[in-house]
Design an enzyme around this catalytic site. Structure first.
Site, short mmCIF file in Angstrom:
data_model
loop_
_atom_site.label_atom_id
_atom_site.label_comp_id
_atom_site.label_asym_id
_atom_site.label_seq_id
_atom_site.Cartn_x
_atom_site.Cartn_y
_atom_site.Cartn_z
N GLU A 2 74.02 9.52 51.72
CA GLU A 2 73.41 9.30 53.28
C GLU A 2 72.93 10.45 53.76
OE1 GLU A 2 76.13 7.78 56.09
OE2 GLU A 2 76.76 6.04 54.92
N GLU A 14 70.52 -0.85 64.18
CA GLU A 14 71.63 -1.76 64.07
C GLU A 14 72.21 -1.98 65.47
OE1 GLU A 14 74.04 -1.51 60.10
OE2 GLU A 14 72.80 0.43 59.99
N LYS A 72 76.39 -1.84 66.31
CA LYS A 72 77.35 -0.83 65.82
C LYS A 72 78.11 -0.47 66.90
CE LYS A 72 76.35 1.62 61.67
NZ LYS A 72 76.03 3.02 60.97
N GLU A 106 74.25 5.91 67.18
CA GLU A 106 74.78 5.34 66.21
C GLU A 106 73.67 3.98 65.91
OE1 GLU A 106 76.61 6.03 63.45
OE2 GLU A 106 77.71 7.49 64.50
#
Length: 348
Positions: free
Chosen positions: A270, A319, A322, A329
């Site tokens: 990542e 997203e 999250k 995030e």
């Protein structure tokens, strides 16, 4: 914690050397192929088939998913996308049972291979030494490995786990990188396992968090790959560091050397930069980071020059489910949920 916490006769030989040069170049480019992590913590994300189409249309040849999800695996059949498949931390304890691990490999790997091209199984993600799950990581890895061997897939699929750089007790300068005392008893047996099985260590490497955790000492250009010259000179080998990503990665490599694994490879599982929700989290900065990272990983680090860095960008989509805080995030996506790109990136 250190500064970077929060990696002869020339004529007859000419044709052979030329061929080897092309071969090595090709291998490096293959190794540098950039993947993208695909998280599903959103209620507005595209259908699985559309996601695979988006990967293919953008030339993204590798994917990381965080748990086996049948619709994703079905959509990946025949796609030629190479895959890291994860095991969630809360599933690790169950896999300390050998029969359960065998079933997991049967249901999530053997049932899809070779139609799905598995590269790695990530047994846990960012488990820390004091976490309740820490005691289960290595036994689960061993059982998954045994099941992979029983399936005769050990030459195709490597079993690993993904760590983060907070396991380092020191990281400045990069040659002084070392795992903390508390992390060593946890990570050293895992390192031995990886070496014995020819698997890489997966590492989540985020200059963003190192920068925002120490803006007093770390300049933004150093984190974004835009420094015009060397920022940090490491006295060991007189290595010069022009970006924070290299410094973090080489700190991990130094820690591996001190742990007795100088030849263990690291896959960056990542790395990303948020476009909103935090310090320096803008579309401009994120686009700069991703573009520069894609170009940079072809060439290695000062400690590992010329060795392409297999790297996975985080992540495919914003997203919206999250957990927050922090709000950032939810803003690591390369694409919006409507499949529109946030940045002009060339993956291929």
């Amino acid at each position: 914690m250190g500064l970077f916490n929060a990696k002869d006769s020339k004529a007859p030989m000419a044709p052979i050397l030329l061929f080897l040069g092309f071969l090595i170049s090709g291998l490096e480019l293959t190794g540098a192929q950039v993947g993208v992590c695909y998280g599903r913590n959103g209620n507005n994300l595209p259908a699985e088939g559309d996601v695979i189409g988006l990967y293919n249309s953008n030339g993204i040849g590798r994917m990381r998913i965080y748990e086996p999800y049948q619709p994703t695996l079905d959509a990946l059949r025949g796609s030629n996308i190479e895959l890291i498949i994860g095991i969630l931390n809360n599933n690790l304890q169950a896999l300390t049972d050998a029969a359960t691990a065998t079933d997991w490999v049967q249901n999530n790997v053997r049932n899809y291979s070779p139609d799905v091209k598995f590269l790695y199984i990530a047994v846990g993600n960012e488990v820390h030494p004091n976490d309740a799950e820490a005691q289960f990581v290595l036994p689960a890895m061993q059982n998954i490995q045994n099941a992979i061997v029983s399936a005769n897939l050990q030459d195709q699929i490597k079993v690993s786990t993904a760590i983060d750089t907070t396991l380092l007790g020191n990281s400045y300068p990069p040659s002084a990188g070392v795992f903390s005392d508390s992390a060593s008893s946890y990570i050293n047996p895992i390192i031995t396992f990886l070496v014995n099985n020819g698997a890489p260590l997966l590492a989540n490497v985020y200059p963003y968090f190192s920068y925002t955790g120490n803006t007093k000492d770390i300049a933004l250009p150093y984190a974004l790959f835009t420094s015009p010259g060397v920022v940090v000179t490491d006295p060991d080998g007189n290595r010069g560091y022009q970006n924070l990503f290299d410094a973090l990665l080489d700190s991990l490599y130094s820690a591996l050397e001190k742990a007795g694994a100088p030849n263990l490879q690291i896959v960056v599982s990542e790395s990303g930069w948020p476009s909103d929700g935090g310090t320096a989290a803008t579309v401009e900065n994120a686009g700069t980071y991703y573009n520069n990272l894609i170009n940079h990983v072809k060439g290695g680090t000062p400690k590992r020059p010329g060795q392409a860095i297999e790297t996975y960008l985080f992540s495919m989509f914003d997203e919206n489910l999250k957990a927050v805080p922090p709000e950032l995030e939810r803003h690591f996506g390369l694409f919006s949920p409507d499949k529109q790109p946030k940045y002009q990136l060339t993956f291929g």
